[in-house]
Design a protein around this motif. Structure first.
Motif, mmCIF file in Angstrom:
data_model
loop_
_atom_site.group_PDB
_atom_site.id
_atom_site.type_symbol
_atom_site.label_atom_id
_atom_site.label_comp_id
_atom_site.label_asym_id
_atom_site.label_seq_id
_atom_site.Cartn_x
_atom_site.Cartn_y
_atom_site.Cartn_z
ATOM 1 N N GLU A 86 0.758 -1.015 -0.007
ATOM 2 C CA GLU A 86 -0.016 -0.131 -0.004
ATOM 3 C C GLU A 86 0.811 1.231 0.180
ATOM 4 O O GLU A 86 1.892 1.075 0.606
ATOM 5 N N ARG A 87 0.673 2.270 -0.861
ATOM 6 C CA ARG A 87 1.172 3.575 -0.709
ATOM 7 C C ARG A 87 0.164 4.883 -0.906
ATOM 8 O O ARG A 87 -0.833 4.753 -1.273
ATOM 9 N N CYS A 88 0.597 5.536 -0.011
ATOM 10 C CA CYS A 88 -0.148 6.774 0.068
ATOM 11 C C CYS A 88 -1.377 6.741 1.022
ATOM 12 O O CYS A 88 -1.981 5.559 0.962
ATOM 13 N N ARG A 89 -1.636 7.630 1.935
ATOM 14 C CA ARG A 89 -2.692 7.488 2.878
ATOM 15 C C ARG A 89 -4.018 8.382 2.496
ATOM 16 O O ARG A 89 -4.932 8.133 3.206
ATOM 17 N N MET A 90 -3.872 8.991 1.313
ATOM 18 C CA MET A 90 -5.128 9.803 1.003
ATOM 19 C C MET A 90 -5.823 9.272 0.036
ATOM 20 O O MET A 90 -5.303 8.250 -0.976
#
Length: 226
Positions: free
Chosen positions: A26-30
């Protein structure tokens, strides 16, 4: 990638499947830039499948790295339960109730000092099992919540709660880290081949354990002299 696929085909390696969350990276939280992919996989050929027919590959909960850990269990239900002697664990000191529990157990015990210490040891074992059970329930709740959040639409509120749940899970993991740091394997990695007291104690214990005290001959007579 084409050459890699040819190598998989030549070795008769196929995907062995998984349990748990569908993605492993998983990459980036938005929500606008969140990316999820199943990058990490397990592969095996027919001979391996015959040897380990009851295996499971689990995508475990991950709270720090972008990649989730893969746990390959080849033992299945074939496990042995080992009874460990009492040992004071350093991770107990991280529990707020440790000192009060020791005082309570000591005050309610009677008799000689060895018998009172035995009572404290037995009480601490029961107390620790209860703490571990509660911690396991807490960690399990966090993991279940993460599983539920992963299945939801990755909006900003959900991604924010994922981060908060991972932080809480990491706090519980810190106490587990203290527990495992006390395990002998870590001590061996640090001091095993160095000329230290740990090495001499380990060597002496191994020598005592491997000592042959008697031999039973073909007639059933036990011989213990030189």
């Amino acid at each position: 990638m084409e050459r890699f696929q040819v190598a998989l085909s030549d070795c008769s390696l196929t995907d062995i499947g998984y349990k748990g969350c569908w993605y492993t990276w998983e990459r980036c939280r938005m929500q606008a830039n969140n990316i999820r992919e199943r990058l990490d996989r397990g592969v095996a050929n027919g001979n391996w499948w015959d040897l380990f027919s009851d295996f499971t590959l689990v995508h475990q909960v991950h709270s720090i790295s972008y990649h989730c850990p893969l746990l390959l269990d080849t033992l299945g239900a074939i496990r042995q339960v080992r009874n460990w002697p009492f040992k004071f664990e350093a991770c107990w000191l991280a529990e707020d109730s440790c000192e009060s529990e020791v005082i309570k157990l000591w005050d309610e015990s009677t008799g000689s000092v060895p018998s009172r210490l035995r009572h404290v040891c037995m009480g601490l074992n029961k107390w620790f099992k209860k703490i571990r059970r509660l911690k396991s329930i807490t960690s399990t709740d966090f993991r279940k919540r993460l599983d539920q959040l992963w299945d939801q639409e990755p909006i900003d509120e959900v991604l924010g709660e994922i981060i908060e749940t991972k932080v809480s899970l990491n706090l519980e993991a810190d106490k587990d880290e203290i527990y495992w740091e006390q395990r002998p394997c870590v001590n061996w990695l640090r001091n095993g081949d160095r000329n230290t007291s740990f090495f001499h104690r380990f060597a002496s214990g191994r020598s005592h354990k491997n000592k042959i005290k008697k031999i039973v001959d073909s007639t059933g007579i036990a011989v213990s002299d030189n």
